[in-house]
Write a protein that holds these residues in place. Sequence first.
Motif, short mmCIF file in Angstrom:
data_model
loop_
_atom_site.label_atom_id
_atom_site.label_comp_id
_atom_site.label_asym_id
_atom_site.label_seq_id
_atom_site.Cartn_x
_atom_site.Cartn_y
_atom_site.Cartn_z
N GLY A 113 3.66 7.60 -6.78
CA GLY A 113 4.20 6.45 -6.06
C GLY A 113 3.14 5.45 -5.68
O GLY A 113 3.45 4.29 -5.39
N GLY A 114 1.86 5.87 -5.65
CA GLY A 114 0.79 4.95 -5.29
C GLY A 114 0.83 4.56 -3.83
O GLY A 114 1.59 5.11 -3.03
N PHE A 115 0.00 3.59 -3.47
CA PHE A 115 -0.09 3.09 -2.09
C PHE A 115 -0.24 1.58 -2.10
O PHE A 115 -1.21 1.07 -2.66
CB PHE A 115 -1.29 3.75 -1.40
CG PHE A 115 -1.56 3.23 -0.02
CD1 PHE A 115 -0.59 3.33 0.97
CD2 PHE A 115 -2.78 2.64 0.30
CE1 PHE A 115 -0.84 2.85 2.25
CE2 PHE A 115 -3.04 2.17 1.57
CZ PHE A 115 -2.06 2.28 2.54
N PRO A 116 0.71 0.83 -1.51
CA PRO A 116 1.91 1.34 -0.85
C PRO A 116 2.95 1.80 -1.88
O PRO A 116 3.01 1.25 -2.98
CB PRO A 116 2.42 0.12 -0.08
CG PRO A 116 1.95 -1.06 -0.88
CD PRO A 116 0.60 -0.64 -1.44
N GLN A 117 3.74 2.78 -1.49
CA GLN A 117 4.83 3.21 -2.36
C GLN A 117 5.93 2.17 -2.32
O GLN A 117 6.25 1.62 -1.26
CB GLN A 117 5.37 4.57 -1.90
CG GLN A 117 6.44 5.13 -2.83
CD GLN A 117 6.80 6.56 -2.49
OE1 GLN A 117 5.94 7.43 -2.48
NE2 GLN A 117 8.07 6.80 -2.21
N TRP A 118 6.52 1.91 -3.47
CA TRP A 118 7.43 0.76 -3.63
C TRP A 118 8.61 0.78 -2.66
O TRP A 118 9.10 -0.28 -2.24
CB TRP A 118 7.93 0.69 -5.06
CG TRP A 118 8.84 1.83 -5.46
CD1 TRP A 118 8.46 3.06 -5.88
CD2 TRP A 118 10.27 1.84 -5.44
NE1 TRP A 118 9.54 3.85 -6.15
CE2 TRP A 118 10.68 3.13 -5.89
CE3 TRP A 118 11.25 0.91 -5.11
CZ2 TRP A 118 12.02 3.49 -6.00
CZ3 TRP A 118 12.59 1.27 -5.23
CH2 TRP A 118 12.96 2.54 -5.67
N ASN A 119 9.10 1.96 -2.26
CA ASN A 119 10.29 2.02 -1.40
C ASN A 119 9.99 2.60 -0.03
O ASN A 119 10.91 3.02 0.67
CB ASN A 119 11.38 2.87 -2.07
CG ASN A 119 11.00 4.35 -2.17
OD1 ASN A 119 9.82 4.68 -2.18
ND2 ASN A 119 12.00 5.21 -2.26
N CYS A 120 8.72 2.63 0.36
CA CYS A 120 8.34 3.28 1.62
C CYS A 120 7.92 2.25 2.67
O CYS A 120 7.16 1.32 2.37
CB CYS A 120 7.20 4.28 1.39
SG CYS A 120 6.79 5.24 2.86
N ASN A 121 8.42 2.46 3.88
CA ASN A 121 8.07 1.57 4.99
C ASN A 121 7.44 2.36 6.13
O ASN A 121 7.60 2.01 7.30
CB ASN A 121 9.31 0.82 5.49
CG ASN A 121 8.95 -0.47 6.21
OD1 ASN A 121 7.99 -1.14 5.83
ND2 ASN A 121 9.71 -0.82 7.23
N CYS A 122 6.72 3.44 5.76
CA CYS A 122 5.98 4.18 6.78
C CYS A 122 4.89 3.27 7.35
O CYS A 122 4.63 2.18 6.83
CB CYS A 122 5.37 5.45 6.20
SG CYS A 122 3.99 5.18 5.05
N ASP A 123 4.26 3.70 8.43
CA ASP A 123 3.25 2.86 9.08
C ASP A 123 2.14 2.44 8.12
O ASP A 123 1.68 1.30 8.15
CB ASP A 123 2.64 3.60 10.28
CG ASP A 123 3.63 3.80 11.42
OD1 ASP A 123 4.68 3.14 11.40
OD2 ASP A 123 3.35 4.64 12.29
N ASN A 124 1.72 3.38 7.25
CA ASN A 124 0.67 3.05 6.28
C ASN A 124 1.11 1.97 5.32
O ASN A 124 0.41 0.97 5.10
CB ASN A 124 0.28 4.29 5.49
CG ASN A 124 -0.75 5.16 6.19
OD1 ASN A 124 -1.14 4.89 7.33
ND2 ASN A 124 -1.20 6.21 5.52
N CYS A 125 2.27 2.18 4.69
CA CYS A 125 2.73 1.24 3.66
C CYS A 125 3.06 -0.12 4.26
O CYS A 125 2.70 -1.17 3.69
CB CYS A 125 3.94 1.82 2.93
SG CYS A 125 3.55 3.25 1.89
N ALA A 126 3.75 -0.12 5.41
CA ALA A 126 4.08 -1.39 6.06
C ALA A 126 2.81 -2.12 6.48
O ALA A 126 2.70 -3.35 6.32
CB ALA A 126 4.98 -1.13 7.27
N GLY A 127 1.84 -1.38 6.98
CA GLY A 127 0.60 -2.00 7.45
C GLY A 127 -0.23 -2.60 6.34
O GLY A 127 -0.79 -3.69 6.48
N VAL A 128 -0.33 -1.89 5.20
CA VAL A 128 -1.14 -2.44 4.11
C VAL A 128 -0.45 -3.64 3.48
O VAL A 128 -1.12 -4.60 3.05
CB VAL A 128 -1.47 -1.35 3.06
CG1 VAL A 128 -0.29 -1.04 2.16
CG2 VAL A 128 -2.68 -1.75 2.23
N ARG A 129 0.88 -3.64 3.43
CA ARG A 129 1.59 -4.83 2.93
C ARG A 129 1.36 -6.03 3.84
O ARG A 129 1.18 -7.16 3.36
CB ARG A 129 3.09 -4.55 2.83
CG ARG A 129 3.50 -3.64 1.70
CD ARG A 129 5.01 -3.68 1.50
NE ARG A 129 5.43 -2.57 0.65
CZ ARG A 129 5.94 -1.44 1.09
NH1 ARG A 129 6.10 -1.26 2.40
NH2 ARG A 129 6.29 -0.48 0.27
#
Length: 309
Positions: A13-29
């Motif tokens: 899925g990589g980082f950020p994962q395309w369908n994930c809104n966890c704190d990590n993924c939301a923050g890096v976006r």
Amino acid sequence: MLSVHVLGAGAGGGFPQWNCNCDNCAGVRAGTLNATPRTQSSIAVSGDGADWLLINASPDIRAQILSFPALQPARARRDTGIRAVLLVDSQIDHATGLLMLRELDRRLPLYTTAMVRQDLSTGFPIIPMLGHYCGVDWHELPIDGAWFRIDGIEGLSFSALALASKAPPYSPHREDPHPGDNIGLVVRDDASGRSLFYAPGLAYIEEHLRPAMTAADLLLIDGTCWRDDELASRGVGTRRALAMGHLPQSGEGIDGGGMIDALAPFERQRKVLIHINNTNPILVEDSPERAALAAAGIEVARDGMDLSL
């Protein structure tokens, strides 16, 4: 000299994962975290800097090739620096990229275990599919630690060691593990004797792995999760890291500790974590978890990282 290039350092899925809104993924976006995106895990190794072995072919392989000129066409109209591909398992995030290589102007040399070939010929039949395009020349990997060579990769020797693991969910023998479902790989420079031990999926350090890890100069191994219950704690799933075949770093609730403790005896080696899940707090460079790794002498791989031995 053994050259190791990290094409992708993320887990599936990589980082950020395309369908994930966890704190990590939301923050890096949003650009609010001190973190760098990562594609799905794959490395390339070479003994001469010109001819490369691709180890794992992630779904992100096209972008990874574009980011690394050594793999791009340079000698002919149709060309690549990739001389062969080796897979450590048949997981989707390590095998799907083979389909992106279908335009190769020669048969694709592919090195896998017999169990991986079975999976990629049945449950996920990439090998038969490629028969309609470039075609595959398959070579079986010995899993008893015997040394072998790979045609076109000069100056390097290889050794594969079976790991305790499970085949992917699509595998016909998912609930019946076999030796060869997953391997750790040793890559040795013939001239210097220096070596890499590579295992992006590691449930625990089995006794038969210790001699190879002790002899290695670089350990590039599983960094998937910080906690065993990480997916649940992040609110994105219920599966536990250990059940997926990944030893978490912190060791919370695990007899004998986690990856940090497991790597402590390897004092001489350079230790780098790869295959890092999007939920793992070590992706945040100024996190307490990242600081704990640094205090233990453990690094975190990133896309584009060069590790020369």
